[in-house]
Design a protein around this motif. Structure first.
Motif, PDB file in Angstrom:
ATOM      1  N   ASN A  17       0.837  -1.206   0.000  1.00  0.00           N
ATOM      2  CA  ASN A  17       0.000   0.000   0.000  1.00  0.00           C
ATOM      3  C   ASN A  17       0.872   1.256   0.000  1.00  0.00           C
ATOM      4  O   ASN A  17       0.365   2.351  -0.067  1.00  0.00           O
ATOM      5  CB  ASN A  17      -0.912   0.011   1.234  1.00  0.00           C
ATOM      6  CG  ASN A  17      -0.103   0.091   2.515  1.00  0.00           C
ATOM      7  OD1 ASN A  17       0.859  -0.653   2.672  1.00  0.00           O
ATOM      8  ND2 ASN A  17      -0.466   0.979   3.397  1.00  0.00           N
ATOM      9  N   ASP A  18       2.179   1.071   0.104  1.00  0.00           N
ATOM     10  CA  ASP A  18       3.042   2.214   0.352  1.00  0.00           C
ATOM     11  C   ASP A  18       4.362   2.088  -0.404  1.00  0.00           C
ATOM     12  O   ASP A  18       4.718   1.018  -0.869  1.00  0.00           O
ATOM     13  CB  ASP A  18       3.341   2.240   1.858  1.00  0.00           C
ATOM     14  CG  ASP A  18       3.538   3.657   2.353  1.00  0.00           C
ATOM     15  OD1 ASP A  18       3.567   4.569   1.519  1.00  0.00           O
ATOM     16  OD2 ASP A  18       3.663   3.815   3.580  1.00  0.00           O
ATOM     17  N   LYS A  57      -6.233  -3.786   3.985  1.00  0.00           N
ATOM     18  CA  LYS A  57      -5.464  -2.555   3.913  1.00  0.00           C
ATOM     19  C   LYS A  57      -5.071  -2.253   2.462  1.00  0.00           C
ATOM     20  O   LYS A  57      -5.222  -1.129   1.993  1.00  0.00           O
ATOM     21  CB  LYS A  57      -4.230  -2.763   4.792  1.00  0.00           C
ATOM     22  CG  LYS A  57      -3.140  -1.785   4.675  1.00  0.00           C
ATOM     23  CD  LYS A  57      -2.358  -1.865   5.962  1.00  0.00           C
ATOM     24  CE  LYS A  57      -0.906  -1.580   5.806  1.00  0.00           C
ATOM     25  NZ  LYS A  57      -0.351  -1.160   7.112  1.00  0.00           N
ATOM     26  N   LYS A  60      -8.221  -1.438   0.409  1.00  0.00           N
ATOM     27  CA  LYS A  60      -8.679  -0.050   0.629  1.00  0.00           C
ATOM     28  C   LYS A  60      -7.775   0.961  -0.057  1.00  0.00           C
ATOM     29  O   LYS A  60      -8.259   1.931  -0.649  1.00  0.00           O
ATOM     30  CB  LYS A  60      -8.699   0.273   2.129  1.00  0.00           C
ATOM     31  CG  LYS A  60      -9.944  -0.224   2.819  1.00  0.00           C
ATOM     32  CD  LYS A  60     -10.049   0.397   4.205  1.00  0.00           C
ATOM     33  CE  LYS A  60     -11.407   0.110   4.826  1.00  0.00           C
ATOM     34  NZ  LYS A  60     -11.497   0.564   6.207  1.00  0.00           N
ATOM     35  N   SER A  61      -6.468   0.763   0.045  1.00  0.00           N
ATOM     36  CA  SER A  61      -5.536   1.701  -0.609  1.00  0.00           C
ATOM     37  C   SER A  61      -5.762   1.710  -2.113  1.00  0.00           C
ATOM     38  O   SER A  61      -5.686   2.768  -2.747  1.00  0.00           O
ATOM     39  CB  SER A  61      -4.086   1.318  -0.365  1.00  0.00           C
ATOM     40  OG  SER A  61      -3.819   1.264   0.972  1.00  0.00           O
ATOM     41  N   GLU A  63      -8.537   1.066  -3.622  1.00  0.00           N
ATOM     42  CA  GLU A  63      -9.795   1.763  -3.854  1.00  0.00           C
ATOM     43  C   GLU A  63      -9.568   3.280  -3.843  1.00  0.00           C
ATOM     44  O   GLU A  63     -10.006   3.999  -4.734  1.00  0.00           O
ATOM     45  CB  GLU A  63     -10.743   1.383  -2.719  1.00  0.00           C
ATOM     46  CG  GLU A  63     -12.205   1.375  -3.077  1.00  0.00           C
ATOM     47  CD  GLU A  63     -12.965   0.883  -1.850  1.00  0.00           C
ATOM     48  OE1 GLU A  63     -12.960  -0.344  -1.616  1.00  0.00           O
ATOM     49  OE2 GLU A  63     -13.526   1.741  -1.125  1.00  0.00           O
ATOM     50  N   THR A  64      -8.838   3.738  -2.832  1.00  0.00           N
ATOM     51  CA  THR A  64      -8.536   5.170  -2.729  1.00  0.00           C
ATOM     52  C   THR A  64      -7.767   5.656  -3.950  1.00  0.00           C
ATOM     53  O   THR A  64      -7.988   6.762  -4.449  1.00  0.00           O
ATOM     54  CB  THR A  64      -7.680   5.437  -1.463  1.00  0.00           C
ATOM     55  OG1 THR A  64      -8.324   4.804  -0.378  1.00  0.00           O
ATOM     56  CG2 THR A  64      -7.525   6.911  -1.183  1.00  0.00           C
ATOM     57  N   ALA A  65      -6.840   4.808  -4.429  1.00  0.00           N
ATOM     58  CA  ALA A  65      -6.034   5.203  -5.591  1.00  0.00           C
ATOM     59  C   ALA A  65      -6.795   5.018  -6.899  1.00  0.00           C
ATOM     60  O   ALA A  65      -6.277   5.320  -7.975  1.00  0.00           O
ATOM     61  CB  ALA A  65      -4.743   4.393  -5.613  1.00  0.00           C
ATOM     62  N   GLY A  66      -8.027   4.470  -6.809  1.00  0.00           N
ATOM     63  CA  GLY A  66      -8.821   4.212  -8.020  1.00  0.00           C
ATOM     64  C   GLY A  66      -8.185   3.150  -8.901  1.00  0.00           C
ATOM     65  O   GLY A  66      -8.247   3.208 -10.133  1.00  0.00           O
ATOM     66  N   ARG A 131      -5.210  -0.905   9.634  1.00  0.00           N
ATOM     67  CA  ARG A 131      -3.836  -0.435   9.453  1.00  0.00           C
ATOM     68  C   ARG A 131      -2.828  -1.476   9.951  1.00  0.00           C
ATOM     69  O   ARG A 131      -1.829  -1.741   9.316  1.00  0.00           O
ATOM     70  CB  ARG A 131      -3.626   0.892  10.185  1.00  0.00           C
ATOM     71  CG  ARG A 131      -2.342   1.572   9.752  1.00  0.00           C
ATOM     72  CD  ARG A 131      -2.297   2.990  10.256  1.00  0.00           C
ATOM     73  NE  ARG A 131      -1.539   3.052  11.496  1.00  0.00           N
ATOM     74  CZ  ARG A 131      -1.507   4.131  12.278  1.00  0.00           C
ATOM     75  NH1 ARG A 131      -2.220   5.203  11.987  1.00  0.00           N
ATOM     76  NH2 ARG A 131      -0.771   4.137  13.364  1.00  0.00           N
TER      77      ARG A 131
END
Ligand code: MSP
Length: 516
Positions: A17-18, A57, A60-61, A63-66, A131
């Motif tokens: 995710n990072d 996690k 979700k990341s 999803e946020t990033a599309g 998280r």
């Protein structure tokens, strides 16, 4: 390599995710140094790193990033692979939990646990932190702002209520305690070992090992509404990479002679859950789990919201790769927390690398270049001081090996630096530049003693600073085949008459740019 003792070392697999940061670089480097040390010491080594790509996690990341989860994983996994390359890591494999080999291993481990009666269907109702990807009991939570509850790590938690499979962790309390007791080295350092033991003594609850409220993960065999708990999935990577469920081949070769290097935040997963899963599936637990501490940045906790995340690539650009490798493993007693500061980095780079080590090498090699016709000099009878110097150099391997076997990198480096400083003192006292005029054969003996000392030092600094040490060994005319530790010691001393290349500086000083 057949017949050699094996050594398997693993990094945690990193969440995709990072982007990679100093914490990731640190663990990976620590493993690389150990892997390189063990290879030079004649072991048959496997060094594994990789990425942890499933779970809520990452979902979700994405999803946020599309993005689709796999697309995010592809992108970030590539960054971690690239980080290992840029750090000059010698990993033999890079695992992704989205690979087919890993799906097969997880499903096989799950099935083995079901067959042994270690997994049952129930319902989970309690706290979960996305998280941390961890379940927390009510009494572990701490008060957050505005009466909210937070995980002990400070991460937000949410209430989860869903059908779930459970692993009978509660049944493993005594067997885990016996494992810690019978295997004094299975968790290090001591403070972490104590922490783990008191956690287990406090009582274990059965662990929820499946989720039904999202999809991004490995389906439970025979009940595809359930996705395996991401930690069960992730931990399994360590056996996937040695071929599990096939327990012949690499599994038989490397398992369980493994060291899992982890950060202190994920000890519980590695030193409680993982050995319990393995023992429950009738597989041997890992030999050792070692937890290192956390870095702060100029005294401050590193966090994305503060915006002080340290990018390993920019560190390397500023200070140089081997300098960063050296600093990270020298600055902090491994296992403790430590602080990264520009001042400390520059200090070590200039005083220990440029002044102590670099100057020693530079002075000796340029004197040999100028005064000995660019060849390793002849050496006559040794004085007590010569013998003392050589004994200190040749005695280093045992000291360094003992420290490395305990993951005490800072002690290994300190032992090496004691000899570097002694060698600088020896040069000053012997004064080879004066001997050049008064007693040339004696000058040859002194320079040979120093060059042989430098050979010993450079052999031992290879795991920490592979490129710089390699350049020193090049300048001493040591062929690649003679850089393993079997070539360490008096019996393999430098051969007089070997023609040496022109000396070149290896450790530049860091010069602060002055404005204006
Ligand atoms: N995916 C899990 C590990 C699964 S292993 C079967 C995970 N990944 S992570 O990417 O979040 O963290 C990886 C490692 O980075 C952890 O060992 C953690 O301790 C380490 N670090 C994260 N921040 C750190 C510092 N500031 N300093 C040192 N290490 C730190 O956890």
């Amino acid at each position: 390599m057949s017949g050699a003792e094996t050594f398997y070392v693993t990094t945690p697999i990193y969440y995709v995710n990072d982007k990679p940061h100093i914490g990731h670089a640190y663990t990976t480097l620590a493993c690389d140094v150990l892997a390189r040390f063990k290879r030079l010491d004649g072991f048959d080594v496997k060094f594994l790193t990789g990425t942890d790509e499933h779970g809520q996690k990452v979902e979700k990341s994405a999803e946020t990033a599309g993005m689709a989860p796999l697309a995010l994983a592809d992108m970030n996994s590539a960054n971690f692979r690239e980080l290992a390359r840029i750090l000059n890591c010698s990993n033999d494999d890079f695992i992704r939990t989205t690979e087919p080999r890993h799906l097969a291993a997880c499903q096989a481990l799950w099935t083995a646990l079901v067959d042994k009666g270690e997994i049952y269907l129930g319902a989970y109702e309690g706290w979960y932190s996305v998280r941390d990807e961890a379940f927390y009991a009510e009494d572990e939570l701490v008060a957050g702002p505005g009466g909210t509850k937070l995980a002990p790590t400070g991460a937000p938690v949410e209430w989860v209520k869903e059908p779930s499979y459970f692993f009978r962790l509660s049944a493993w309390q005594d067997r885990l305690l016996k494992w810690y007791e019978d295997n004094l080295d299975c968790v290090g350092p001591q403070a972490r070992r104590n922490e783990v033991i008191s956690f287990v003594k406090g009582g274990l609850q059965d662990l929820s090992v499946s989720r039904t409220s999202f999809k991004w993960g490995i389906p439970v065999p025979g009940d595809e509404a359930h996705i395996m708990y991401v930690w069960l999935d992730a931990l399994t990577n360590y056996i996937t990479a040695v071929g599990y469920p096939d327990t012949s081949g690499d599994f038989a070769r490397y398992w369980p002679n493994v060291l899992h290097m982890v950060g202190k935040d994920i000890v519980r997963f590695h030193a409680v859950f993982w050995p319990a899963f393995l023992m429950a599936a009738d597989l041997p637990p890992p030999k050792r789990v070692f937890a290192h501490g956390w870095w702060t940045n100029e005294g401050q906790k590193i966090s994305k919201s503060v915006g002080n995340v340290i990018d390993p690539l920019s560190l390397i650009e500023t200070y140089g790769l081997d300098q960063v490798r050296y600093f990270l493993l020298r600055e902090v007693p491994f296992g403790n927390d430590g602080d990264f500061s520009h001042r400390a980095m520059m200090g070590r780079m200039n005083s220990e690398l440029a002044n102590d080590y670099g100057n020693l090498v530079q002075r000796v090699l340029s004197m040999i270049g100028k005064n000995c016709g660019g060849q390793v000099p002849e050496h006559g009878p040794a004085t007590d001081e010569d013998r003392e110097m050589l004994d200190a150099a040749h005695g280093l391997l045992d000291k360094v090996r003992t420290a490395m076997d305990r993951q005490l990198y800072h002690e290994a480096l300190e032992a090496i630096w004691v000899v570097i400083r002694a060698a600088n003192g020896y040069v000053d006292r012997q004064g080879p530049w004066t001997l050049k005029k008064t007693d040339p054969p004696r000058m040859g003996t002194v320079l040979w003693t120093l060059a042989e000392t430098i050979r010993s030092l450079a052999l031992l600094t290879q795991p920490f600073m592979p490129t710089s040490s390699g350049r020193i060994l090049d300048q001493l005319g040591i062929p690649e085949a003679e850089r393993g530790f079997e070539s360490f010691g008096a019996a393999h001393g430098l051969r007089s008459g070997t023609v040496l290349p022109a000396p070149q500086g290896v450790f530049p000083r860091f010069v602060e740019e002055v404005a204006g």
